[in-house]
Design a protein around this motif. Structure first.
Motif, PDB file in Angstrom:
ATOM      1  N   LEU A  32       8.591 -12.225   3.051  1.00  0.00           N
ATOM      2  CA  LEU A  32       9.153 -12.364   4.000  1.00  0.00           C
ATOM      3  C   LEU A  32       7.455 -12.719   5.656  1.00  0.00           C
ATOM      4  CD1 LEU A  32      12.646 -12.960   3.818  1.00  0.00           C
ATOM      5  CD2 LEU A  32      10.753 -14.950   2.976  1.00  0.00           C
ATOM      6  N   LEU A  33       8.095 -11.425   5.357  1.00  0.00           N
ATOM      7  CA  LEU A  33       7.123 -10.385   6.343  1.00  0.00           C
ATOM      8  C   LEU A  33       5.194 -11.044   6.229  1.00  0.00           C
ATOM      9  CD1 LEU A  33       7.350  -8.335   8.892  1.00  0.00           C
ATOM     10  CD2 LEU A  33       6.333  -6.631   7.282  1.00  0.00           C
ATOM     11  N   ILE A  34       5.182 -10.875   4.686  1.00  0.00           N
ATOM     12  CA  ILE A  34       3.954 -11.044   4.889  1.00  0.00           C
ATOM     13  C   ILE A  34       4.085 -12.764   4.884  1.00  0.00           C
ATOM     14  CG2 ILE A  34       1.858 -11.386   2.521  1.00  0.00           C
ATOM     15  CD1 ILE A  34       3.379  -9.173   1.013  1.00  0.00           C
ATOM     16  N   LYS A  35       4.657 -13.341   4.335  1.00  0.00           N
ATOM     17  CA  LYS A  35       4.607 -15.069   4.517  1.00  0.00           C
ATOM     18  C   LYS A  35       4.587 -15.420   6.245  1.00  0.00           C
ATOM     19  CE  LYS A  35       6.060 -16.413   0.271  1.00  0.00           C
ATOM     20  NZ  LYS A  35       5.374 -17.997   0.265  1.00  0.00           N
ATOM     21  N   LYS A  36       5.252 -14.342   7.098  1.00  0.00           N
ATOM     22  CA  LYS A  36       5.558 -15.210   8.358  1.00  0.00           C
ATOM     23  C   LYS A  36       4.089 -14.966   9.059  1.00  0.00           C
ATOM     24  CE  LYS A  36       8.382 -12.869  12.357  1.00  0.00           C
ATOM     25  NZ  LYS A  36       9.073 -12.183  12.876  1.00  0.00           N
ATOM     26  N   HIS A  37       3.901 -13.761   8.780  1.00  0.00           N
ATOM     27  CA  HIS A  37       1.946 -12.782   9.640  1.00  0.00           C
ATOM     28  C   HIS A  37       0.921 -14.120   8.672  1.00  0.00           C
ATOM     29  CE1 HIS A  37       4.836 -10.674  12.294  1.00  0.00           C
ATOM     30  NE2 HIS A  37       5.052 -10.431  11.193  1.00  0.00           N
TER      31      HIS A  37
END
Length: 237
Positions: free
Chosen positions: A59-64
C-alpha cells in the motif's frame, strides 16, 4: 493486463526486489526507484513475512508511485490482494515435491479467493543458490552446466510456464554465468529473468547482453541503495 504487457515487451527491464521482513521501504526510496527507472517492484522472498507487514509495504508503494507490484512469495503468508500480480512459481530443480507442486496446491484456493492475477513462472536455482536454494531444497545447477539449465528452461516452456527465472540466490558472490543465460535464451521464446549476485553496472549490463529480458536486484538496494541508479541505467543502456 498491464503487468504482463510490460513483462512481455521487447525492451530490457529492471525489477527491484523488496523483502518486507528486512524493514519497511520508505516513501522517499519508492520515489527514487521510480525516478531511477525501475520497471516494477517485487515484494517477498522471506518465509517469515507477516501479512500486516506485507500489506503495509504494498500500500505504501501504491501510494507513492504507479510502479507495478508483483508478489514473490516464500510461502503462503506471502500473499496479498493488494498486489497487481503474483509470480505463481514452481521450483523445478527442488528435491522436495512440496516446492514443485505441493505449496502451489496448498495456496491455489487462497489465490483464487483473493483474486490475485497469476503469472506462471519456472524458478530454477543456480549455484550457490544461497538461502533460496536451502529453503527450497534445491539441487543447484552447476555454474558450468549451461546445457542442463537450458533443458530445464525449455521443459518449463513446453509445460506452459510463461516466464523462466534463473536465480543465483540473494547475497551470491556473483551472478548467473553469462554463458548459461545465453544458452537458456537461445532455447526458449518466453521471457527470461536473472537475479542474484548482481551488484555493479558492469554485471547488470553483461547479464542483459547475454539474453536476460529482466534483471532483478535485491541485496544491493539494502547495502547501497543509490547504486541502483547506475545499475538500472546499465540494464537499459
Amino acid at each position: 493486463m498491464k503487468v504482463e504487457r510490460m513483462i512481455y515487451s521487447k525492451k530490457k527491464k529492471h525489477f527491484t526486489l523488496i523483502d518486507p521482513a528486512n524493514g519497511m521501504i520508505s516513501k522517499e526510496k519508492i520515489k527514487f526507484l521510480k525516478r531511477f527507472g525501475t520497471d516494477a517492484i517485487i515484494i517477498g522472498g522471506s518465509t517469515d513475512i507477516k501479512k500486516k507487514q506485507l500489506d503495509k509495504t504494498i500500500l505504501l508503494i501504491k501510494k507513492h508511485s504507479n510502479l507495478p507490484t508483483i508478489l514473490f512469495p516464500g510461502g503462503i503468508n506471502g500473499l496479498s490482494s493488494h498486489a497487481d500480480a503474483l509470480f505463481f512459481m514452481s521450483l523445478l530443480n527442488s528435491s522436495d515435491p512440496y516446492w514443485i507442486t505441493g505449496i502451489q496446491a496448498q495456496g491455489a484456493s487462497i489465490v483464487k479467493k483473493l483474486g490475485i492475477k497469476t503469472i506462471p513462472m519456472a524458478y530454477i536455482i543456480v549455484e550457490p543458490g544461497m538461502k533460496a536454494g536451502e529453503v527450497g531444497k534445491a539441487i543447484p545447477i552447476k555454474r558450468d552446466n549451461a546445457s542442463l539449465a537450458a533443458a530445464y528452461a525449455l521443459a518449463a516452456q513446453h509445460m506452459g510456464f510463461r516466464l523462466v527465472y534463473l536465480e543465483a540466490g540473494a547475497g551470491a558472490d556473483k551472478p548467473v554465468p553469462t554463458e548459461m543465460i545465453h544458452a537458456v535464451k537461445e532455447n526458449i521464446s518466453i521471457p527470461l529473468i536473472a537475479g542474484g549476485g548482481i551488484r555493479t553496472p558492469g554485471q547488470a549490463k553483461a547479464v542483459a547482453r547475454a539474453g536476460a529480458d529482466i534483471i532483478v536486484t535485491g541485496t544491493i538496494s539494502e547495502e547501497n541503495f543509490f547504486a541502483l541508479k547506475e545499475i538500472i541505467a546499465a540494464v537499459k543502456g
